[in-house]
Design a protein around this motif. Sequence first.
Motif, short mmCIF file in Angstrom:
data_model
loop_
_atom_site.label_atom_id
_atom_site.label_comp_id
_atom_site.label_asym_id
_atom_site.label_seq_id
_atom_site.Cartn_x
_atom_site.Cartn_y
_atom_site.Cartn_z
N ARG A 11 4.41 -107.49 -47.55
CA ARG A 11 3.12 -107.62 -48.20
C ARG A 11 2.58 -109.04 -48.06
O ARG A 11 3.33 -109.99 -47.89
N VAL A 12 1.24 -109.13 -48.11
CA VAL A 12 0.56 -110.43 -48.03
C VAL A 12 -0.45 -110.51 -49.16
O VAL A 12 -0.91 -109.49 -49.68
N ILE A 13 -0.80 -111.74 -49.54
CA ILE A 13 -1.85 -111.95 -50.53
C ILE A 13 -3.02 -112.59 -49.79
O ILE A 13 -2.85 -113.57 -49.06
N VAL A 14 -4.21 -111.99 -49.98
CA VAL A 14 -5.41 -112.41 -49.27
C VAL A 14 -6.45 -112.89 -50.27
O VAL A 14 -6.70 -112.23 -51.28
N ALA A 15 -7.06 -114.03 -49.98
CA ALA A 15 -8.20 -114.51 -50.76
C ALA A 15 -9.45 -113.99 -50.04
O ALA A 15 -9.76 -114.45 -48.94
N GLN A 38 -14.76 -107.73 -46.13
CA GLN A 38 -13.68 -107.16 -45.34
C GLN A 38 -12.99 -108.26 -44.54
O GLN A 38 -12.38 -108.01 -43.53
N ARG A 39 -13.10 -109.46 -45.04
CA ARG A 39 -12.58 -110.62 -44.36
C ARG A 39 -12.00 -111.56 -45.41
O ARG A 39 -12.48 -111.62 -46.53
N TYR A 69 -9.75 -106.75 -42.72
CA TYR A 69 -9.02 -105.63 -43.31
C TYR A 69 -10.00 -104.55 -43.71
O TYR A 69 -11.22 -104.75 -43.69
N GLY A 70 -9.48 -103.38 -44.06
CA GLY A 70 -10.32 -102.24 -44.44
C GLY A 70 -11.07 -102.48 -45.74
O GLY A 70 -10.64 -103.25 -46.60
N ASP A 91 -2.05 -103.11 -43.24
CA ASP A 91 -3.43 -102.87 -43.64
C ASP A 91 -4.40 -103.87 -43.00
O ASP A 91 -5.61 -103.70 -43.08
N ILE A 92 -3.86 -104.91 -42.38
CA ILE A 92 -4.68 -105.93 -41.71
C ILE A 92 -5.01 -105.42 -40.30
O ILE A 92 -4.13 -105.01 -39.55
N PHE A 93 -6.31 -105.47 -39.97
CA PHE A 93 -6.75 -104.97 -38.65
C PHE A 93 -6.68 -106.02 -37.56
O PHE A 93 -6.34 -105.73 -36.42
N ALA A 94 -7.04 -107.28 -37.89
CA ALA A 94 -7.13 -108.31 -36.85
C ALA A 94 -7.03 -109.69 -37.45
O ALA A 94 -7.35 -109.89 -38.62
N VAL A 95 -6.62 -110.64 -36.63
CA VAL A 95 -6.61 -112.05 -37.00
C VAL A 95 -7.78 -112.69 -36.23
O VAL A 95 -7.93 -112.47 -35.03
#
Length: 96
Positions: A11-15, A38-39, A69-70, A91-95
């Motif tokens: 798992r990751v935490i996204v701001a 979504q970013r 991400y979605g 769940d992450i689509f792209a960097v």
Amino acid sequence: MAVNIKPLADRVIVAPAAAEEKTKSGIIIPDTAKEKPQRGEIVAVGEGKMSDQGVLVKPQLKVGDQVLYGKYAGTEISIEGTDYLIMKESDIFAVL
């Protein structure tokens, strides 16, 4: 942007990035019409996931990565008054 929480496994935490305030043509978007971003930016990453063979698979993402991400991905959490999303690395689509 240090976070005092460590995600488990893959798992990751996204701001999340801030929602757009106005369109490219300058029209101000009201709060009720704003779409979820979504970013965002990765602020914490778990250690990785164990494979079926018992080998630890390290995550591909790292802190500071800008990602896409979605729209409905992850679970919203609030840490010290700041909103974040916690989601699986898949769940992450792209960097960016």
